[in-house]
Design a protein around this motif. Structure first.
Motif, PDB file in Angstrom:
ATOM      1  N   TRP A 273      43.227  45.744  42.483  1.00  0.00           N
ATOM      2  CA  TRP A 273      42.863  44.413  42.990  1.00  0.00           C
ATOM      3  C   TRP A 273      43.216  43.298  42.004  1.00  0.00           C
ATOM      4  CZ3 TRP A 273      39.133  40.395  42.281  1.00  0.00           C
ATOM      5  CH2 TRP A 273      39.014  39.531  43.376  1.00  0.00           C
TER       6      TRP A 273
ATOM      7  N   PHE B 201      33.792  46.976  43.361  1.00  0.00           N
ATOM      8  CA  PHE B 201      33.859  46.305  44.651  1.00  0.00           C
ATOM      9  C   PHE B 201      33.640  47.340  45.747  1.00  0.00           C
ATOM     10  CE2 PHE B 201      37.118  43.907  42.068  1.00  0.00           C
ATOM     11  CZ  PHE B 201      36.236  42.899  41.729  1.00  0.00           C
TER      12      PHE B 201
ATOM     13  N   ILE C  50      45.972  40.347  42.862  1.00  0.00           N
ATOM     14  CA  ILE C  50      45.722  38.918  43.077  1.00  0.00           C
ATOM     15  C   ILE C  50      46.375  38.071  41.992  1.00  0.00           C
ATOM     16  CG2 ILE C  50      43.564  39.211  44.365  1.00  0.00           C
ATOM     17  CD1 ILE C  50      42.160  38.392  41.726  1.00  0.00           C
TER      18      ILE C  50
ATOM     19  N   ARG D 240      40.798  34.825  31.737  1.00  0.00           N
ATOM     20  CA  ARG D 240      40.091  36.066  32.090  1.00  0.00           C
ATOM     21  C   ARG D 240      41.038  37.227  32.347  1.00  0.00           C
ATOM     22  NH1 ARG D 240      36.587  32.519  35.932  1.00  0.00           N
ATOM     23  NH2 ARG D 240      35.185  31.566  34.418  1.00  0.00           N
TER      24      ARG D 240
ATOM     25  N   ALA E  41      40.186  36.145  39.142  1.00  0.00           N
ATOM     26  CA  ALA E  41      40.343  35.736  40.532  1.00  0.00           C
ATOM     27  C   ALA E  41      39.958  34.274  40.716  1.00  0.00           C
ATOM     28  CB  ALA E  41      39.458  36.603  41.429  1.00  0.00           C
ATOM     29  N   MET E  42      40.525  33.667  41.773  1.00  0.00           N
ATOM     30  CA  MET E  42      40.154  32.316  42.159  1.00  0.00           C
ATOM     31  C   MET E  42      38.986  32.423  43.141  1.00  0.00           C
ATOM     32  SD  MET E  42      42.718  30.615  40.794  1.00  0.00           S
ATOM     33  CE  MET E  42      43.376  29.189  41.649  1.00  0.00           C
TER      34      MET E  42
ATOM     35  N   GLU F 220      39.793  33.947  46.476  1.00  0.00           N
ATOM     36  CA  GLU F 220      40.016  35.399  46.461  1.00  0.00           C
ATOM     37  C   GLU F 220      38.694  36.150  46.383  1.00  0.00           C
ATOM     38  OE1 GLU F 220      44.338  34.987  44.251  1.00  0.00           O
ATOM     39  OE2 GLU F 220      42.499  35.074  43.077  1.00  0.00           O
ATOM     40  N   VAL F 221      37.772  35.600  45.624  1.00  0.00           N
ATOM     41  CA  VAL F 221      36.461  36.252  45.512  1.00  0.00           C
ATOM     42  C   VAL F 221      35.740  36.197  46.866  1.00  0.00           C
ATOM     43  CG1 VAL F 221      34.188  36.116  44.444  1.00  0.00           C
ATOM     44  CG2 VAL F 221      36.229  35.865  43.047  1.00  0.00           C
TER      45      VAL F 221
ATOM     46  N   GLY G 285      34.589  39.943  40.175  1.00  0.00           N
ATOM     47  CA  GLY G 285      35.832  39.388  40.704  1.00  0.00           C
ATOM     48  C   GLY G 285      36.401  38.318  39.792  1.00  0.00           C
ATOM     49  N   TYR G 286      35.529  37.393  39.388  1.00  0.00           N
ATOM     50  CA  TYR G 286      36.006  36.313  38.519  1.00  0.00           C
ATOM     51  C   TYR G 286      36.489  36.846  37.178  1.00  0.00           C
ATOM     52  CZ  TYR G 286      34.264  32.849  41.774  1.00  0.00           C
ATOM     53  OH  TYR G 286      34.075  32.084  42.877  1.00  0.00           O
TER      54      TYR G 286
ATOM     55  N   MET H  33      32.468  32.900  31.317  1.00  0.00           N
ATOM     56  CA  MET H  33      31.595  33.319  32.398  1.00  0.00           C
ATOM     57  C   MET H  33      30.395  32.379  32.511  1.00  0.00           C
ATOM     58  SD  MET H  33      32.934  35.528  34.051  1.00  0.00           S
ATOM     59  CE  MET H  33      32.611  36.551  35.435  1.00  0.00           C
TER      60      MET H  33
ATOM     61  N   THR I  63      40.706  31.146  34.796  1.00  0.00           N
ATOM     62  CA  THR I  63      41.201  32.344  35.488  1.00  0.00           C
ATOM     63  C   THR I  63      42.335  32.987  34.686  1.00  0.00           C
ATOM     64  OG1 THR I  63      42.724  31.049  36.826  1.00  0.00           O
ATOM     65  CG2 THR I  63      40.575  31.501  37.763  1.00  0.00           C
TER      66      THR I  63
ATOM     67  N   PHE J  21      29.506  29.480  35.269  1.00  0.00           N
ATOM     68  CA  PHE J  21      28.779  29.599  36.533  1.00  0.00           C
ATOM     69  C   PHE J  21      27.331  29.146  36.416  1.00  0.00           C
ATOM     70  CE2 PHE J  21      32.201  32.740  36.760  1.00  0.00           C
ATOM     71  CZ  PHE J  21      32.880  32.198  37.828  1.00  0.00           C
TER      72      PHE J  21
ATOM     73  N   GLN K  54      37.955  38.339  49.557  1.00  0.00           N
ATOM     74  CA  GLN K  54      38.245  39.750  49.315  1.00  0.00           C
ATOM     75  C   GLN K  54      37.092  40.527  48.687  1.00  0.00           C
ATOM     76  OE1 GLN K  54      42.204  40.398  47.650  1.00  0.00           O
ATOM     77  NE2 GLN K  54      42.759  38.351  48.309  1.00  0.00           N
ATOM     78  N   VAL K  55      36.092  39.828  48.192  1.00  0.00           N
ATOM     79  CA  VAL K  55      34.943  40.554  47.626  1.00  0.00           C
ATOM     80  C   VAL K  55      33.672  40.260  48.430  1.00  0.00           C
ATOM     81  CG1 VAL K  55      33.484  40.888  45.598  1.00  0.00           C
ATOM     82  CG2 VAL K  55      35.945  40.565  45.313  1.00  0.00           C
TER      83      VAL K  55
ATOM     84  N   LYS L 187      35.177  48.727  47.835  1.00  0.00           N
ATOM     85  CA  LYS L 187      36.510  49.105  48.292  1.00  0.00           C
ATOM     86  C   LYS L 187      36.756  50.521  47.800  1.00  0.00           C
ATOM     87  CE  LYS L 187      38.309  44.462  47.210  1.00  0.00           C
ATOM     88  NZ  LYS L 187      38.541  43.883  48.529  1.00  0.00           N
TER      89      LYS L 187
END
Lengths: 296, 257
Positions: free
Chosen positions: B115, B105, B119, B92, A187-188, A191-192, A182-183, B61, B89, B64, A195-196, B107
């Motif tokens: 997606w 996902f 967003i 990315r 995404a913020m 949102e993660v 997601g990131y 990344m 963001t 994190f 929505q995820v 989905k």
């Protein structure tokens, strides 16, 4: 020779362990048996349909009536009210702990939440009566001293840690690559999370909600103190009500004569309560295991 | 081949004295490296040499990982993207990433594709975007009749191509691939490798791999990392047939790693 003796030794250990296990299992069976037998006796005196669909609950005063619906609506007010409070906030707390909070904040907040789960329920009841109810009456002066809303709020607070910690477990058990996916798409965090993470954990969120609801249904002390002992068919949360559990307390404490329909109500209500929470627990565990095998 | 030798190749990303630390442990030591536009650059090296750590610093990344910190610069579009004031963001969107394990996902296939653009607020013709992205990832024919089925029902190789399609849908300029085939069978691997070859017309691709044959097959340039240091960088053909450094030779001939 020695190996034989070892075998016997081993075998007897297994027997002892089995016996201990059987004791706890047998308690469950005995409880179910008593509930079953006494409920059966009750239904010899009162037709099942009168019990399940009757709208009057007056087991002690003539003319007696045994419609359980008022107790069910009383319980519903507590369950729905507490769920409205605890489900969104529980999920939000779990999301915060998982995706926003630093390790340090998490270290402080998690134990605090667990303390919330460890407070004796009678303390919660007292807290509702002396703090929450006056607060409600400040805004809504017509509220009765004993009322469903106060009970629902306090039960909501009680089940909140359960939902938040089960959801937190659910979120952290997701593969971290899912979030990172997601990131990586720009995404913020919100949102993660929304929505995820939450959609991916929806089964386990559902399970935690159901387990918490079953806890709310079975909750006794706090609702007895806060919500009152007036079995009334109502969905108005500002009135005094009685839940199934609170009724059982009333019978157990009172000087109801043994035997007779009034005394046996205790068992029929308990049986119904058992059945509801039992079913909810089955659904909850099913959701939990399903999601464990379903990849996420 | 001579055009590849051209020193005027435009560098789209430059690592300048890049050092990365996990706590007190230095994982990457002062790497200087240019990644060229519309080329495939492979980063190879034994496990723990820091190749994934380098890759993950390029789209931030590594943010994190709490204990991780970096020194030096990663320059993209004339900015040091390691700058704390830079919004990762935004970065990315431009620098996409495909992960080691397929991570679609939970989905539908369709929603997996749209997606990111949704967003980020630039989704215009979703149907068109979905078809285009899936075609680009060589997945369209296999899934066109079940776009609204869950992506989790796809095979591992299909899921990975979906993840590539999802990245392509963002219209990035760079795609980072972190051992994209390590969880796939040989047949699915070949498909991804062929795809990488097609994608470089439009994108700059950086691929981390522990598989040297793969690096030799898909990349134009190769960087060999060992214990956090850049040992050798050059055109893939040259590096594999005629390595300058002894260490590189030992590694690619399978003497260690």
């Amino acid at each position: 020779m020695t190996t034989d003796r070892l075998k016997i030794y081993d075998y007897s250990i297994a027997l002892v362990l089995l016996a201990i296990t059987l004791i706890s299992v047998s308690v469950t069976i005995v409880i179910m048996g008593i509930l079953g037998i006494e409920s059966y006796n009750f239904f010899q005196l009162v037709p099942v349909t009168d019990f399940l669909f009757g709208t009057q609950w007056e087991p002690f005063l003539e003319p007696k009536s045994f419609g359980v619906l008022p107790l069910i609506t009383g319980t519903l007010i507590i369950v729905i009210g507490s769920s409205i409070i605890a489900i969104p906030s529980g999920i939000v707390i779990a999301a915060y702990l998982n995706e926003y909070a630093s390790k340090k904040t998490r270290k402080i907040i998690k134990p605090l939440l667990e303390i919330l789960a460890g407070i004796p329920t009678v303390v919660y009841g007292y807290f509702a009566l002396t703090f929450i109810t006056p607060l409600i009456r400040n805004f809504l002066p017509d509220t009765q001293v004993f009322n469903g809303l106060s009970g629902a709020i306090v039960v909501g607070i009680m089940i909140l840690p359960m939902i938040s910690s089960l959801c937190d477990d659910a979120f952290s058990s997701l593969p971290s690559s899912l979030k990172q996916g997601g990131y990586a798409l720009g995404a913020m965090p919100f949102e993660v999370v929304s929505q995820v993470i939450i959609p991916a954990a929806k089964n386990r969120i559902g399970a935690s909600v159901i387990l918490a609801m079953s806890r709310a249904i079975g909750e006794t002390m706090a609702v007895t103190l806060a919500a009152g002992a007036t079995a009334k068919l109502t969905l108005n949360p500002l009135e005094s009500i009685q839940t199934m559990t609170a009724f059982i307390v009333q019978v157990s404490l009172g000087d109801t004569q043994q035997g007779g329909a009034a005394y046996l109500t205790c068992f029929s209500v308990a049986g119904l309560l058992f059945l509801i929470t039992f079913l909810l627990n089955i659904v909850g565990h099913k959701l939990m295991t399903q999601s464990k095998h379903g990849g996420f | 081949m001579t055009e590849l030798k051209d020193k005027d190749q435009q560098a789209i990303i430059q690592l300048k004295d890049l050092s990365i630390f996990y706590g007190d442990n230095q994982a990457v030591n002062k790497i200087n490296l240019d990644f060229y536009k519309n080329k495939v650059t492979a980063i190879i090296g034994p496990s723990g040499c820091g190749k994934s750590t380098v890759l993950r610093s390029i789209n931030r990344m590594n943010d994190f990982i709490d204990i991780l910190h970096t020194k030096g610069e990663v320059v993209y579009e004339n900015q040091n993207i390691l700058d704390k004031n830079l919004d990762p963001t935004r970065l990315r969107r431009d620098i996409g990433m495909v992960f080691q394990r397929p991570n679609p996902f939970p989905k539908s296939i369709y929603n997996n594709i749209i997606w990111g653009p949704k967003i980020n607020g630039f989704l215009k013709n979703p149907d068109e975007l979905v078809e285009k992205s899936l075609r680009r990832a060589a997945l369209w024919d296999e899934v066109k009749d079940r776009l609204h089925d869950s992506a989790l029902g796809l095979s591992g190789g299909q899921q990975q191509r979906l993840c590539i399609a999802r990245t392509v849908a963002m219209n990035p300029s760079v795609i980072l691939m972190d051992e994209p085939c390590s969880a796939l069978d040989p047949k699915a691997t070949i498909r991804i490798e062929n795809l990488i070859d097609e994608l470089k017309d439009d994108y700059t691709i950086l691929i981390v791999t522990h598989n040297m044959q793969q690096a030799a097959r898909v990349s134009d340039y190769t960087a060999f990392l060992y214990e956090g240091e850049l040992v050798e960088f050059g055109e893939t053909d040259g590096l594999f047939t005629n390595p300058v450094e002894k260490q590189t030779e030992d590694y690619i001939t399978g003497r260690f790693g």
